[in-house]
Design a protein around this motif. Sequence first.
Motif, mmCIF file in Angstrom:
data_model
loop_
_atom_site.group_PDB
_atom_site.id
_atom_site.type_symbol
_atom_site.label_atom_id
_atom_site.label_comp_id
_atom_site.label_asym_id
_atom_site.label_seq_id
_atom_site.Cartn_x
_atom_site.Cartn_y
_atom_site.Cartn_z
ATOM 1 N N ASP A 33 0.837 -1.201 0.000
ATOM 2 C CA ASP A 33 0.000 0.000 0.000
ATOM 3 C C ASP A 33 0.871 1.251 0.000
ATOM 4 N N ARG A 34 2.105 1.090 -0.453
ATOM 5 C CA ARG A 34 3.066 2.196 -0.488
ATOM 6 C C ARG A 34 3.610 2.449 -1.893
ATOM 7 N N THR A 35 2.742 2.334 -2.892
ATOM 8 C CA THR A 35 3.145 2.563 -4.270
ATOM 9 C C THR A 35 3.589 4.011 -4.451
ATOM 10 N N VAL A 36 4.708 4.195 -5.127
ATOM 11 C CA VAL A 36 5.231 5.533 -5.425
ATOM 12 C C VAL A 36 5.037 5.777 -6.918
ATOM 13 N N HIS A 37 4.297 6.820 -7.268
ATOM 14 C CA HIS A 37 4.067 7.170 -8.664
ATOM 15 C C HIS A 37 5.054 8.257 -9.073
ATOM 16 N N LEU A 38 5.558 8.144 -10.277
ATOM 17 C CA LEU A 38 6.611 9.045 -10.748
ATOM 18 C C LEU A 38 6.091 10.175 -11.628
ATOM 19 N N GLY A 39 4.812 10.195 -11.931
ATOM 20 C CA GLY A 39 4.205 11.322 -12.612
ATOM 21 C C GLY A 39 4.539 11.479 -14.083
ATOM 22 N N GLU A 40 4.907 10.415 -14.758
ATOM 23 C CA GLU A 40 5.201 10.524 -16.186
ATOM 24 C C GLU A 40 3.937 10.785 -16.983
ATOM 25 N N GLY A 41 4.084 11.497 -18.055
ATOM 26 C CA GLY A 41 2.997 11.699 -18.996
ATOM 27 C C GLY A 41 1.951 12.705 -18.569
ATOM 28 N N GLY A 42 2.105 13.337 -17.428
ATOM 29 C CA GLY A 42 1.154 14.336 -16.990
ATOM 30 C C GLY A 42 -0.202 13.788 -16.590
ATOM 31 N N ARG A 43 -0.328 12.482 -16.495
ATOM 32 C CA ARG A 43 -1.586 11.874 -16.086
ATOM 33 C C ARG A 43 -1.693 11.909 -14.566
ATOM 34 N N PRO A 44 -2.930 11.835 -14.051
ATOM 35 C CA PRO A 44 -3.088 11.757 -12.605
ATOM 36 C C PRO A 44 -2.421 10.487 -12.083
ATOM 37 N N PRO A 45 -1.949 10.504 -10.842
ATOM 38 C CA PRO A 45 -1.309 9.309 -10.293
ATOM 39 C C PRO A 45 -2.299 8.162 -10.172
ATOM 40 N N GLY A 46 -1.767 6.955 -10.098
ATOM 41 C CA GLY A 46 -2.591 5.773 -9.914
ATOM 42 C C GLY A 46 -2.895 5.551 -8.445
ATOM 43 N N GLY A 47 -3.285 4.339 -8.124
ATOM 44 C CA GLY A 47 -3.681 4.001 -6.769
ATOM 45 C C GLY A 47 -2.507 3.778 -5.839
ATOM 46 N N SER A 48 -2.804 3.730 -4.571
ATOM 47 C CA SER A 48 -1.767 3.543 -3.563
ATOM 48 C C SER A 48 -1.389 2.080 -3.384
ATOM 49 N N HIS A 49 -2.289 1.156 -3.743
ATOM 50 C CA HIS A 49 -2.021 -0.265 -3.524
ATOM 51 C C HIS A 49 -1.703 -0.954 -4.845
ATOM 52 N N THR A 50 -0.634 -1.747 -4.845
ATOM 53 C CA THR A 50 -0.236 -2.501 -6.035
ATOM 54 C C THR A 50 -0.003 -3.956 -5.662
ATOM 55 N N VAL A 51 -0.504 -4.850 -6.498
ATOM 56 C CA VAL A 51 -0.297 -6.289 -6.348
ATOM 57 C C VAL A 51 0.371 -6.787 -7.622
ATOM 58 N N VAL A 52 1.418 -7.593 -7.469
ATOM 59 C CA VAL A 52 2.127 -8.176 -8.612
ATOM 60 C C VAL A 52 2.175 -9.685 -8.405
ATOM 61 N N LEU A 53 1.659 -10.419 -9.393
ATOM 62 C CA LEU A 53 1.673 -11.883 -9.386
ATOM 63 C C LEU A 53 2.463 -12.372 -10.584
ATOM 64 N N ARG A 54 3.271 -13.419 -10.399
ATOM 65 C CA ARG A 54 4.048 -14.000 -11.499
ATOM 66 C C ARG A 54 3.423 -15.332 -11.906
#
Length: 98
Positions: free
Chosen positions: A39-60
């Motif tokens: 729940d600590r996703t850091v958004h880098l602000g590329e493309g001038g779009r609004p940031p995404g959500g705070s929570h990220t899940v990655v499954l392989r």
Amino acid sequence: MPALLILNYDVTDPERLEAYRQGAAAVLLGTAELVASTDRTVHLGEGGRPPGGSHTVVLRFADAEQAHAAYASDAYRGLLEERLAATVPFTAMIVPAL
């Protein structure tokens, strides 16, 4: 080639999301490895779009086809509405890994 299923969202109903997580773990972790859940996703602000959500899940998964099949499965689709109702979704994508 392995593939990553990446979900990104803001949580609006933590109790409902926890119920989704219990069911999703039973469905998805049979064929996938949990790489990250934060729940600590850091958004880098590329493309001038609004940031995404705070929570990220990655499954392989073993490959993109397996990831897509899991996401599209009846078992997961039955749970997906719970996640969507408990969050503001921003991203759901499958990324082939090298």
